[in-house]
Scaffold this active site. Structure first.
Site, PDB file in Angstrom:
ATOM      1  CB  SER A 116      -0.844  -0.010   1.277  1.00 24.67           C
ATOM      2  OG  SER A 116      -1.443   1.242   1.483  1.00 24.67           O
ATOM      3  CE1 TYR A 140      -3.642  -1.977   5.260  1.00 32.84           C
ATOM      4  CE2 TYR A 140      -3.176   0.285   4.592  1.00 32.84           C
ATOM      5  CZ  TYR A 140      -3.475  -1.025   4.262  1.00 32.84           C
ATOM      6  OH  TYR A 140      -3.593  -1.382   2.949  1.00 32.84           O
ATOM      7  CE  LYS A 144      -1.395  -4.695   3.567  1.00 35.71           C
ATOM      8  NZ  LYS A 144      -1.663  -5.897   2.789  1.00 35.71           N
TER       9      LYS A 144
END
Ligand code: UFG
Length: 329
Positions: A116, A140, A144
């Site tokens: 991402s 988050y 990643k």
């Protein structure tokens, strides 16, 4: 080829599965259906399972013997990740290690990974290429980035290769209107705007109007989910042919402000839904636009749906269908 797709019943995964199926690949979708849906799996076979479950993963891989694994199963809500970081590190990092272990045990050496733009945090460059340093600002994005670190170390251990695709703002739906985004609590701008147009929300809030951008609102690079799905197929071909690992940004290289997206949503729907200006949302970078030169040059990727109104129209058609489906349930 035989491909195992984790999270293939979810929004992005299901579009990739459909594209793989159209090219004649043999697919197993491995998904716990926590946010995915059985109806979204248009091709291949669905195995309902969790990536936490090592023995199940092992059994499925051992029986299917895929040539490659494409990994979409992940938690993706930035705000939730701030509230419940352990949940994100467990699912997105520890469970990805389970998956990589199961691949290792079964001799599967090719991996396509959903990353991402959240790995960049707040980049100091207007057009973000892959050399921009990673400074994720929420669990988050950090989860990643951690897996990218793990992957970066793996090719040195032997015969393993991967492509990580860093997604910018994915939006839109299948132009044939069979699949699309169906999260229970949609927070993304385009989905939120369209649900407001349908009357599901009283108004749309514009989070922040004092950013250092031409109209004061945040700028994002919206990529149609079908173009993103095609990028995955090309990345897979590249990986299988060259056996070279790499990381690529996925976006069009053109940004739209929140106000521009709202205006386009009003135009496409023909509904002048209520909009209210609100304070900034925590952790939003002012501008995030992809330099996707590398993706284009190594895979030959060329977008087909680089058109904000087309993106919104396909998402709108899907929202209307979803509303009908919900009524029938
Ligand atoms: N926004 C609003 N009102 C809303 C929803 C969003 O003004 O109701 C604004 C946000 O503040 C932001 C922009 O619209 O400025 C885009 O927000 P989204 O929630 O649609 O998307 P994000 O850019 O926050 O994040 C998305 C994904 C991340 C990914 C990132 C990469 O959710 O996982 O794109 O660009 F990392």
């Amino acid at each position: 080829m035989k491909i195992l797709v984790t999270g293939g019943a979810g929004y992005i995964g299901s579009h990739v599965v459909n594209a793989l199926g159209e090219r004649g690949h043999d697919i197993i979708v491995y998904d716990n259906l926590s946010t995915g849906h059985e109806w979204a799996v248009l091709c291949g076979k669905l195995e309902i399972g969790d990536i936490e479950d090592s023995s199940r993963l092992n059994a499925v891989m051992n029986a299917f013997r895929p040539d490659a694994v494409m990994h979409f199963a992940a938690l993706i809500q930035v705000e939730e990740s701030v509230r419940e970081p352990l949940k994100y590190y467990r699912n997105n990092v520890a469970n990805t290690l389970n998956l990589l272990d199961a691949m290792d045990r079964n001799g599967i050496r090719s991996f396509i990974y959903s990353s991402s733009a959240a790995v960049y945090g707040i980049p100091d460059k207007l057009l973000v290429d892959e050399s921009v340093p990673l400074h994720p600002i929420n669990p988050y994005g950090a989860s990643k980035a951690m897996v990218e670190t793990v992957l970066g170390d793996m090719p040195q251990t032997g015969d393993f290769r991967f492509i990580a695709l860093r997604y910018f703002n994915v939006a839109g739906a299948d132009p044939k209107n069979r699949i699309g985004q169906a999260y229970l609590d949609a927070t993304h701008l385009i989905t939120r705007a369209l649900k407001t147009a349908q009357g599901e929300f009283a108004k749309l809030f514009i989070f922040g109007t004092d950013y250092p951008t031409p109209d004061g609102t945040c700028i994002r690079d919206y990529i149609h989910v079908v173009d993103l799905a095609n990028a995955h197929l090309l990345a897979l071909d590249y990986l299988m042919e060259t056996r070279r690992s790499d990381i690529v940004n996925c976006g069009y290289g053109r940004g739209f402000s929140v106000r521009e997206v709202v205006a386009a949503a009003k135009k496409v729907t023909g509904i002048n839904f209520p909009v209210e200006e609100a304070p900034r949302r925590a952790g939003d970078p002012p501008q995030l636009v992809a330099d996707s030169t590398k993706l284009r040059s190594i895979t030959g990727w060329q977008p087909c749906h680089d058109d904000l109104e087309f993106i919104i129209r396909t998402a709108w058609n899907w929202e209307l269908k979803l509303k009908q489906l919900k009524k029938q349930l």
